[in-house]
Design a protein around this motif. Structure first.
Motif, short mmCIF file in Angstrom:
data_model
loop_
_atom_site.label_atom_id
_atom_site.label_comp_id
_atom_site.label_asym_id
_atom_site.label_seq_id
_atom_site.Cartn_x
_atom_site.Cartn_y
_atom_site.Cartn_z
N TYR A 30 0.84 -1.19 0.00
CA TYR A 30 0.00 0.00 0.00
C TYR A 30 0.88 1.24 0.00
O TYR A 30 2.02 1.23 0.49
CB TYR A 30 -0.94 0.01 1.22
CG TYR A 30 -0.33 -0.59 2.46
CD1 TYR A 30 0.38 0.19 3.37
CD2 TYR A 30 -0.46 -1.95 2.72
CE1 TYR A 30 0.95 -0.36 4.51
CE2 TYR A 30 0.11 -2.51 3.86
CZ TYR A 30 0.81 -1.72 4.75
OH TYR A 30 1.37 -2.27 5.87
N ILE A 32 0.43 5.80 0.04
CA ILE A 32 -0.42 6.99 0.16
C ILE A 32 0.30 8.16 -0.50
O ILE A 32 1.42 8.52 -0.10
CB ILE A 32 -0.74 7.31 1.63
CG1 ILE A 32 -1.42 6.12 2.31
CG2 ILE A 32 -1.62 8.55 1.72
CD1 ILE A 32 -1.71 6.34 3.78
N GLN A 87 4.36 4.47 2.53
CA GLN A 87 4.15 3.16 1.93
C GLN A 87 4.50 2.06 2.93
O GLN A 87 5.20 2.29 3.92
CB GLN A 87 4.98 2.99 0.66
CG GLN A 87 6.47 2.89 0.88
CD GLN A 87 7.20 2.62 -0.43
OE1 GLN A 87 6.69 2.87 -1.52
NE2 GLN A 87 8.43 2.13 -0.33
N LEU A 106 -7.05 1.89 5.83
CA LEU A 106 -6.66 2.85 4.80
C LEU A 106 -7.87 3.61 4.26
O LEU A 106 -7.79 4.81 3.97
CB LEU A 106 -5.94 2.13 3.67
CG LEU A 106 -4.55 1.56 4.02
CD1 LEU A 106 -4.01 0.72 2.88
CD2 LEU A 106 -3.58 2.68 4.37
N SER A 110 -8.52 7.64 4.41
CA SER A 110 -8.79 8.49 3.24
C SER A 110 -9.99 9.41 3.47
O SER A 110 -10.09 10.46 2.84
CB SER A 110 -9.03 7.60 2.01
OG SER A 110 -10.30 6.95 2.09
N ALA A 116 -5.51 12.76 -0.04
CA ALA A 116 -4.73 11.53 0.00
C ALA A 116 -5.31 10.54 -1.00
O ALA A 116 -6.51 10.25 -0.99
CB ALA A 116 -4.74 10.93 1.41
N TRP A 117 -4.46 10.02 -1.86
CA TRP A 117 -4.84 9.01 -2.85
C TRP A 117 -4.07 7.74 -2.53
O TRP A 117 -2.84 7.74 -2.48
CB TRP A 117 -4.54 9.48 -4.27
CG TRP A 117 -5.47 10.58 -4.69
CD1 TRP A 117 -5.41 11.91 -4.32
CD2 TRP A 117 -6.61 10.44 -5.52
NE1 TRP A 117 -6.45 12.60 -4.88
CE2 TRP A 117 -7.20 11.73 -5.63
CE3 TRP A 117 -7.19 9.37 -6.20
CZ2 TRP A 117 -8.35 11.97 -6.38
CZ3 TRP A 117 -8.34 9.61 -6.96
CH2 TRP A 117 -8.91 10.88 -7.05
N ILE A 118 -4.82 6.66 -2.31
CA ILE A 118 -4.23 5.43 -1.75
C ILE A 118 -4.26 4.32 -2.79
O ILE A 118 -5.29 4.05 -3.41
CB ILE A 118 -5.00 4.99 -0.48
CG1 ILE A 118 -4.93 6.10 0.56
CG2 ILE A 118 -4.42 3.70 0.07
CD1 ILE A 118 -5.74 5.84 1.81
N ASN A 152 -9.99 7.18 -2.53
CA ASN A 152 -9.93 8.59 -2.21
C ASN A 152 -11.25 9.00 -1.55
O ASN A 152 -12.34 8.70 -2.07
CB ASN A 152 -9.69 9.43 -3.47
CG ASN A 152 -9.79 10.92 -3.21
OD1 ASN A 152 -10.78 11.56 -3.57
ND2 ASN A 152 -8.79 11.48 -2.56
#
Length: 613
Positions: A30, A32, A87, A106, A110, A116-118, A152
């Motif tokens: 993952y 971010i 990450q 996560l 968000s 924040a784009w995960i 997001n």
């Protein structure tokens, strides 16, 4: 001298060290990213650190006491290609619940930070797309799906195809560029999102539901260790579940002084597992090591003296002692086997045990242990009645069984599978053709469902009748069934084709004539070949007599229709049998398609022995 004391043991260990004793690694990764044009590099770093702090608080609030199967969820701050990002990577082993807990954390994160784009993916790829397979459009397939799924503001955002570009997967930089572009339209589908996050609907309550408490009888020193940190149970169960001759070596010693947790000074306490860990250790058949084999009878005797209902209490005490034996054995393995020494939890346990053995730390007395919570959770979630399970597969209504989440997952799987099987438009691309919601209600051009349906019950009855039929009648029965099948298909479909079929038939006839002239289609083998097969050791004298019958059939008058039919049948039978014999011989006595096919028809052939020459 025992095997473990033999000098060859070190060589055996070296061979084992070259083989991984762990299950295949399953990891979820993952990252971010921050997409905010108003932040410069310094402020972007501060913002990322703020997100990391919020992630730690979220994890502490909901998963502080959660028992992770392999590794815990964690985020690391790094600087990559001019960006500050968070990450991490977590090995969840076989426990898929760990992966979904990370997905939930996560997603909640968000919701608090809209910029924040995960990105979230595992060793199988975009697992959110896999989960949402029923709602995906046709164009979205694994070949072009990488880096197109993002989380997001609690939503699942999909990056569509670019009109001016060929369909392909995206790099991370390309995906971030498209997300940042104000002119590029992203996709947010509620149906796709609902399917992708379906397993998260019961969180955070599901975190507590995943726990299971069991009362076990273990040494006092081990009870103290688990009281200090209940999370130590995970590596111990893993070591027990993946045990091998090397890790069992220490347990086979009858001298209790060599053990870290000898079965004496035993206490009965409640131990917390996850449901997955408990199922792993409870399902294992494990013979009691020498030290426990002598300790368990004394446990049962003490249990019988304490209660008047001796039989019932004896069975309960035996169950607790056996589970305690497995748990204790797992801790022995994880602490004494060198392969586990580098782990953080193992090092912590070693330090605690050293403090106890040196006298710096005192063990809890009986009064203190009585004050501990003694809770035994219901184990009915482990029980699945086969009849009820079958009813679920058939779609019949039945009472609830086992774990509620497992029931729902099974029902969804069966529902999806039935939907796929009923979809006449699903082709070689598998489920991808049926996943487009727009085509779900469209009629198929392939005719009615009954025309292409497969009658499994009729097929099973036919196979059973064929197996019970005498061997000499089976070729005639097959020919009869083939004739019946041709009649069902219709003469017009097979004979009266269009011009293309006639042209193809003429070509095939011409090819057949040419091959006949060259002798390529000659069915009867040479005498030398027949003798070689007939004399092959292992098939018996029956083959020689069969070949003589074939030769005799060839010499009969070809003008007689009946004789000609017999000869033709024998020719076909011989070539079929010869090919089958060659395939069976190539198996070299092992299992294979030829042997399995013959066995299904009730035919057993002897193995082909090697000639002494």
């Amino acid at each position: 001298m025992s095997f473990f004391e033999d000098s060859n043991f070190e060589a055996f260990r070296e061979r084992w060290n070259g083989v991984s004793r762990h299950l295949p690694e399953d990891c979820v990764q993952y990252a971010i990213y921050i997409i905010n044009e108003r932040l410069d590099n310094a402020h972007q770093r501060l913002h990322v650190q703020e997100i990391n702090s919020a992630a730690k608080e979220l994890r502490k609030k909901y998963s502080q006491d959660y028992i992770w199967q392999e590794e815990e969820f964690s985020l690391n701050l790094i600087h990559n290609e001019g960006r500050w990002i968070l990450q991490g990577k977590t090995n969840f082993g076989d426990c898929i619940a760990d992966e979904w807990l990370i997905a939930w954390i996560l997603r909640e994160l968000s919701k608090k930070f809209e910029d924040a784009w995960i990105r979230l993916y595992d060793t199988q790829g975009e697992f959110l797309f896999i989960e949402a397979a029923k709602a995906l459009p046709k164009w979205l397939n694994p070949e072009i799906g990488r880096n197109r799924a993002w989380i997001n503001s609690g939503r699942l955002i999909v990056i569509p195809l670019q009109e001016s570009h060929a369909p392909k997967s995206l790099t991370t930089a390309e995906a971030l560029s498209l997300i940042s572009s104000p002119y590029f339209q992203l996709i947010h589908s509620r149906s796709m999102e609902a399917e992708a996050f379906r397993r998260l609907s019961n969180y955070p309550q599901e975190i507590q539901n995943n726990n299971h408490r069991a009362i076990v009888t273990i040494p006092r020193k081990l009870a103290h260790l688990l009281r200090k940190n209940p999370l130590y149970i995970a590596p111990a169960v893993e070591a027990f579940y993946l045990r091998d001759p090397i890790s069992l070596k220490h347990l086979q010693n009858p001298n209790p002084s060599t053990l870290r947790f000898p079965p004496r000074d035993l206490v009965t306490v409640s131990v917390r597992f996850t449901k997955f860990l408990y199922a792993q250790i409870q399902s294992q058949q494990f013979a009691a090591p020498p030290t426990w084999a002598t300790a368990i009878p004394s446990i049962l005797t003490a249990a019988g003296k304490e209660k008047t209902e001796w039989g019932q209490q004896n069975a309960k005490a035996l169950s607790r002692a056996e589970m305690g034996m497995k748990v204790t054995s797992g801790f022995e393995m994880v602490l004494q086997d060198a392969q586990f020494r580098g782990r953080k939890k193992v090092q912590e346990m070693q330090v605690l045990l050293e403090d106890v053995e040196s006298g710096e730390e005192e063990l809890p007395n009986d009064e203190e242990i009585k004050g501990w919570e003694m809770k035994q959770d219901d184990e009915t979630w482990l029980d699945v009645d086969f009849r009820e399970f079958q009813e679920e597969l058939e779609g019949k209504k039945s009472k609830d069984w086992g774990d509620k989440g497992a029931q729902n997952n099974l029902r969804d799987i069966v529902k999806s599978f039935k939907h796929f099987m009923d979809d006449e438009g699903a082709g070689v691309e598998g489920a991808g053709d049926m996943m487009d919601d727009d085509d779900e209600d469209e009629p198929s051009d392939g005719g009615s469902e009954t025309d292409d349906s497969f009658d499994s019950e009729r097929f099973q009855k036919s196979m059973e009748t064929f197996r019970q039929m005498p061997a000499e009648e089976r070729p005639k029965a097959l020919a009869k069934d083939m004739e019946k099948l041709l009649q069902e298909l219709g003469d017009e479909d097979l004979i009266e084709g269009d011009e293309e079929d006639d042209e193809m038939r003429n070509i095939m006839n011409g090819m057949e004539k040419e091959l006949n002239k060259a002798g390529a289609l000659k069915l009867n083998p040479q005498d030398s070949d027949a003798k070689q097969v007939g004399n092959s050791k292992g098939y018996g004298n029956g083959r020689s007599s069969r070949i003589k019958e074939l030769e005799k059939a060839e010499e009969e008058d070809e003008d007689m229709d009946e004789s000609s039919d017999d000869a033709e049948e024998n020719d076909i039978d011989y070539n079929l049998a010869k090919n089958m014999m060659d395939a069976f011989k190539a198996q070299s006595g092992m299992s294979g398609p030829a042997g399995n096919m013959l066995a299904q028809m009730g035919i057993q052939l002897p193995r082909d022995e090697v000639d002494e020459e």
